[in-house]
Scaffold this motif. Structure first.
Motif, mmCIF file in Angstrom:
data_model
loop_
_atom_site.group_PDB
_atom_site.id
_atom_site.type_symbol
_atom_site.label_atom_id
_atom_site.label_comp_id
_atom_site.label_asym_id
_atom_site.label_seq_id
_atom_site.Cartn_x
_atom_site.Cartn_y
_atom_site.Cartn_z
ATOM 1 N N ALA A 158 37.813 31.398 30.858
ATOM 2 C CA ALA A 158 36.457 31.923 31.055
ATOM 3 C C ALA A 158 36.368 32.705 32.371
ATOM 4 N N LEU A 159 36.986 32.170 33.420
ATOM 5 C CA LEU A 159 36.975 32.871 34.713
ATOM 6 C C LEU A 159 37.763 34.182 34.638
ATOM 7 N N LEU A 160 38.873 34.185 33.910
ATOM 8 C CA LEU A 160 39.656 35.412 33.775
ATOM 9 C C LEU A 160 38.892 36.472 32.992
ATOM 10 N N PHE A 161 38.169 36.054 31.975
ATOM 11 C CA PHE A 161 37.366 37.034 31.229
ATOM 12 C C PHE A 161 36.225 37.572 32.086
ATOM 13 N N LEU A 162 35.674 36.737 32.954
ATOM 14 C CA LEU A 162 34.680 37.242 33.909
ATOM 15 C C LEU A 162 35.321 38.233 34.879
ATOM 16 N N GLY A 163 36.576 37.982 35.260
ATOM 17 C CA GLY A 163 37.295 38.922 36.116
ATOM 18 C C GLY A 163 37.526 40.253 35.429
ATOM 19 N N VAL A 164 37.856 40.236 34.143
ATOM 20 C CA VAL A 164 38.025 41.482 33.385
ATOM 21 C C VAL A 164 36.705 42.241 33.348
ATOM 22 N N ALA A 165 35.615 41.525 33.116
ATOM 23 C CA ALA A 165 34.306 42.188 33.083
ATOM 24 C C ALA A 165 33.968 42.789 34.443
ATOM 25 N N ALA A 166 34.318 42.095 35.531
ATOM 26 C CA ALA A 166 34.040 42.629 36.870
ATOM 27 C C ALA A 166 34.868 43.875 37.148
ATOM 28 N N VAL A 167 36.136 43.878 36.739
ATOM 29 C CA VAL A 167 36.985 45.054 36.954
ATOM 30 C C VAL A 167 36.474 46.238 36.135
ATOM 31 N N GLU A 168 36.044 45.982 34.910
ATOM 32 C CA GLU A 168 35.506 47.064 34.076
ATOM 33 C C GLU A 168 34.217 47.622 34.681
ATOM 34 N N LYS A 169 33.418 46.755 35.275
ATOM 35 C CA LYS A 169 32.183 47.215 35.907
ATOM 36 C C LYS A 169 32.496 48.068 37.140
ATOM 37 N N ILE A 170 33.504 47.647 37.903
ATOM 38 C CA ILE A 170 33.883 48.407 39.103
ATOM 39 C C ILE A 170 34.477 49.752 38.711
ATOM 40 N N LYS A 171 35.199 49.810 37.607
ATOM 41 C CA LYS A 171 35.797 51.077 37.159
ATOM 42 C C LYS A 171 34.735 52.134 36.894
ATOM 43 N N ALA A 190 44.206 21.183 28.873
ATOM 44 C CA ALA A 190 43.647 22.135 27.903
ATOM 45 C C ALA A 190 42.223 22.519 28.294
ATOM 46 N N GLY A 191 41.430 21.546 28.723
ATOM 47 C CA GLY A 191 40.071 21.858 29.175
ATOM 48 C C GLY A 191 40.056 22.741 30.405
ATOM 49 N N LEU A 192 40.957 22.466 31.341
ATOM 50 C CA LEU A 192 41.052 23.311 32.536
ATOM 51 C C LEU A 192 41.491 24.731 32.177
ATOM 52 N N GLN A 193 42.356 24.848 31.177
ATOM 53 C CA GLN A 193 42.791 26.175 30.737
ATOM 54 C C GLN A 193 41.619 26.955 30.128
#
Length: 196
Positions: A82-95, A74-77
Motif C-alpha cells: 500500500a505504501l509503495l502504491f502511494l509512492g507511485v502515485a506521488a511520483v506520477e503527481k510530481i511528474k 504477509a500482513g506487513l507485506q
C-alpha cells in the motif's frame, strides 16, 4: 518384632508379608506380560506420536508460531505494498508538475524512482506470495516445504539487513525466528512425517 515359630507351616514366615504367601498369577484368559494373546494384536500406546517413534500427530508449538509469524509477514507485506502504491502515485503527481519539469535531470530522477518503486512492488508481491505459501505449507508439511521455508526466511533476513534495516527490524526478527523454528528437530520431524 517376633514372627512366631519358624518351623510352624501355618504361621507367618520371616520375610513375608500377610496376604502375599502365594505367587501372583494373571487371571484366566489374560496372557502374562510380554506375551501376545489370542485375537487382534494390541494397539500401540496413545501418545503425541504415531506411526513410529518421533513422528508427531499434532503440529509442534514452534511450527504453529512460525505459521503465525508468516501470516504477520504477509500482513506487513500488504501494508508495504500500500505504501509503495502511494509512492507511485506521488511520483506520477510530481511528474505532472509544470514547475519541476524544466529543471535539469528531473525526468531521469522520476523515471529512476518510478522504476525502483515498481521493482520493489514486484519484490513485495513475491514475498507476500511466499509468506502465504509458507503459512499454508506449515500445515501440510513435506521436506520440500521445509527447505522452501528455510530459503524464504533466509531471504527475509538478507533483505531485512541490507537496504531497509531500521525500518525492517520486525521482518529481521521474524525471519530469524522462523528459520530457527523450522530448522529445529521437532520442525524437521513435523515436515518429514508420513502423510497418508
Amino acid at each position: 518384632m517376633s514372627f512366631g515359630d519358624p518351623n510352624n507351616p501355618y504361621g507367618q514366615q520371616q520375610g513375608q508379608q500377610p496376604g502375599y504367601g502365594y505367587p501372583q498369577q494373571a487371571p484366566q484368559g489374560v496372557p502374562p506380560q510380554g506375551q501376545a494373546g489370542y485375537g487382534y494384536p494390541a494397539a500401540p500406546p496413545v501418545s503425541g506420536y504415531g506411526a513410529g517413534p518421533g513422528v508427531p500427530l499434532t503440529m509442534p508449538g514452534t511450527i504453529k508460531a512460525a505459521r503465525v509469524m508468516l501470516w504477520v509477514i504477509a500482513g506487513l507485506q500488504v501494508v508495504g505494498l500500500a505504501l509503495l502504491f502511494l509512492g507511485v502515485a506521488a511520483v506520477e503527481k510530481i511528474k505532472d508538475d509544470p514547475e519541476l519539469k524544466g529543471q535539469e535531470g528531473f525526468d531521469a530522477i522520476t523515471k529512476f524512482s518510478s522504476g525502483v518503486i515498481y521493482a520493489l512492488i514486484v519484490v513485495a508481491v513475491l514475498f507476500l506470495a511466499g509468506a502465504i505459501w509458507g503459512a499454508v505449507q506449515c500445515g501440510k508439511g513435506g521436506s520440500g516445504a521445509r527447505v522452501g521455508l528455510i530459503v524464504l526466511s533466509s531471504l527475509t533476513i538478507v533483505f531485512s539487513l541490507y537496504p531497509w534495516f531500521p525500518l525492517s527490524l520486525v521482518h529481521l526478527v521474524l525471519g530469524i525466528l522462523i528459520l530457527v523454528f523450522v530448522a529445529k528437530s521437532d520442525g524437521a520431524a513435523w515436515f518429514k512425517r508420513p502423510r497418508y
